[in-house]
Motif scaffolding. Structure first.
Motif, short mmCIF file in Angstrom:
data_model
loop_
_atom_site.label_atom_id
_atom_site.label_comp_id
_atom_site.label_asym_id
_atom_site.label_seq_id
_atom_site.Cartn_x
_atom_site.Cartn_y
_atom_site.Cartn_z
N VAL A 27 0.76 -1.25 0.05
CA VAL A 27 0.01 0.01 0.01
C VAL A 27 1.01 1.22 0.00
CG1 VAL A 27 -1.61 1.38 1.31
CG2 VAL A 27 -1.81 -0.96 1.12
N ASN A 28 2.12 1.30 0.69
CA ASN A 28 2.88 2.45 0.88
C ASN A 28 3.69 2.72 -0.43
OD1 ASN A 28 2.21 3.30 3.50
ND2 ASN A 28 3.52 1.90 4.49
N ALA A 29 3.77 1.50 -1.30
CA ALA A 29 4.62 1.48 -2.45
C ALA A 29 3.53 1.80 -3.68
CB ALA A 29 5.25 0.34 -2.62
N GLN A 30 2.71 2.83 -3.54
CA GLN A 30 1.60 3.21 -4.62
C GLN A 30 2.64 3.78 -5.56
OE1 GLN A 30 -1.08 6.20 -3.32
NE2 GLN A 30 -1.76 4.97 -1.41
N ALA A 31 1.92 3.68 -6.80
CA ALA A 31 2.40 4.21 -7.99
C ALA A 31 2.61 5.73 -7.76
CB ALA A 31 1.67 3.87 -9.00
N LYS A 32 3.72 6.24 -8.15
CA LYS A 32 3.90 7.63 -8.18
C LYS A 32 3.17 8.14 -9.56
CE LYS A 32 7.09 9.19 -5.46
NZ LYS A 32 6.77 10.26 -4.33
N GLY A 33 2.89 9.45 -9.38
CA GLY A 33 2.38 10.38 -10.36
C GLY A 33 3.30 10.32 -11.48
N ASN A 34 2.65 10.35 -12.49
CA ASN A 34 3.38 10.85 -13.93
C ASN A 34 3.15 11.96 -14.33
OD1 ASN A 34 3.46 10.78 -16.89
ND2 ASN A 34 4.00 8.59 -16.66
N ILE A 35 4.50 12.78 -14.49
CA ILE A 35 4.51 14.16 -14.90
C ILE A 35 3.95 14.50 -16.20
CG2 ILE A 35 5.84 16.05 -15.15
CD1 ILE A 35 7.79 14.86 -13.22
N GLU A 78 4.82 17.45 -3.65
CA GLU A 78 4.03 16.35 -4.09
C GLU A 78 2.91 15.91 -3.18
OE1 GLU A 78 4.05 12.44 -7.15
OE2 GLU A 78 5.97 13.61 -6.78
N SER A 79 3.50 15.35 -2.11
CA SER A 79 2.57 14.74 -0.92
C SER A 79 1.46 15.58 -0.67
CB SER A 79 3.38 14.22 -0.08
OG SER A 79 4.06 15.29 0.49
N TYR A 80 1.89 17.02 -0.47
CA TYR A 80 0.96 17.94 -0.19
C TYR A 80 -0.26 18.16 -1.17
CZ TYR A 80 -1.22 22.65 1.37
OH TYR A 80 -2.10 23.40 1.64
N ILE A 81 0.09 18.32 -2.29
CA ILE A 81 -0.76 18.50 -3.54
C ILE A 81 -1.75 17.24 -3.43
CG2 ILE A 81 -1.15 18.83 -5.92
CD1 ILE A 81 1.57 20.10 -5.89
N LEU A 82 -1.17 16.22 -3.59
CA LEU A 82 -2.02 15.02 -3.56
C LEU A 82 -2.94 14.91 -2.27
CD1 LEU A 82 -2.70 12.41 -4.92
CD2 LEU A 82 -1.04 11.45 -3.83
N GLU A 83 -2.52 15.20 -1.09
CA GLU A 83 -3.35 15.10 0.27
C GLU A 83 -4.67 16.35 -0.10
OE1 GLU A 83 -3.14 16.93 4.74
OE2 GLU A 83 -1.43 15.97 3.70
N ARG A 84 -4.28 17.58 -0.61
CA ARG A 84 -5.22 18.40 -0.90
C ARG A 84 -6.24 18.25 -2.03
NH1 ARG A 84 -6.15 22.22 2.48
NH2 ARG A 84 -6.74 23.76 0.92
N LEU A 85 -5.65 17.47 -2.93
CA LEU A 85 -6.56 16.91 -3.95
C LEU A 85 -7.52 16.03 -3.63
CD1 LEU A 85 -3.98 17.01 -7.00
CD2 LEU A 85 -6.17 18.59 -6.85
#
Length: 108
Positions: free
Chosen positions: A22-30, A62-69
């Motif tokens: 679960v912690n090894a989620q796919a990272k976002g693709n720019i 990135e983690s902050y943006i994802l949390e907000r989204l």
């Protein structure tokens, strides 16, 4: 025959592997995130620096943006007129990750 300690150890091991997956989620693709920015740039601008009504999103963590989204999408985080919920409600979590990766990569 398995004893209680063996079963507990095996269960604990499987649980730890599950948590690691679960912690090894796919990272976002720019690049994919760049293709999803049409709605973003309407308010935050092409450069993501925002204006007097909308905050800067470019270059944030990135983690902050994802949390907000994710918060906007779920409705837990509010925005002006709930516009961010409207923009995010039909996106997949991978879309959110891609957008977060893109905007985080946009340095000031």
């Amino acid at each position: 025959m398995l004893n209680g300690k063996t079963i507990i150890a095996a269960t604990t091991g499987l649980l730890m592997l599950s948590l690691m997956a679960v912690n090894a989620q796919a990272k976002g693709n720019i690049e994919k995130g760049a293709d999803l920015t049409t709605d973003c740039i309407e308010c935050h601008g092409m450069d993501g620096k925002g204006n007097f009504e909308t905050p800067q999103i470019a270059g944030l963590k990135e983690s902050y943006i994802l949390e907000r989204l994710r918060g906007f999408q779920s409705g837990k985080t509010k925005s002006m007129d709930d516009m961010m919920h409207t923009y995010t409600e039909d996106l997949t979590d991978q879309n959110l990750q891609d957008l977060a990766a893109y905007w985080a990569s946009r340095k000031n």
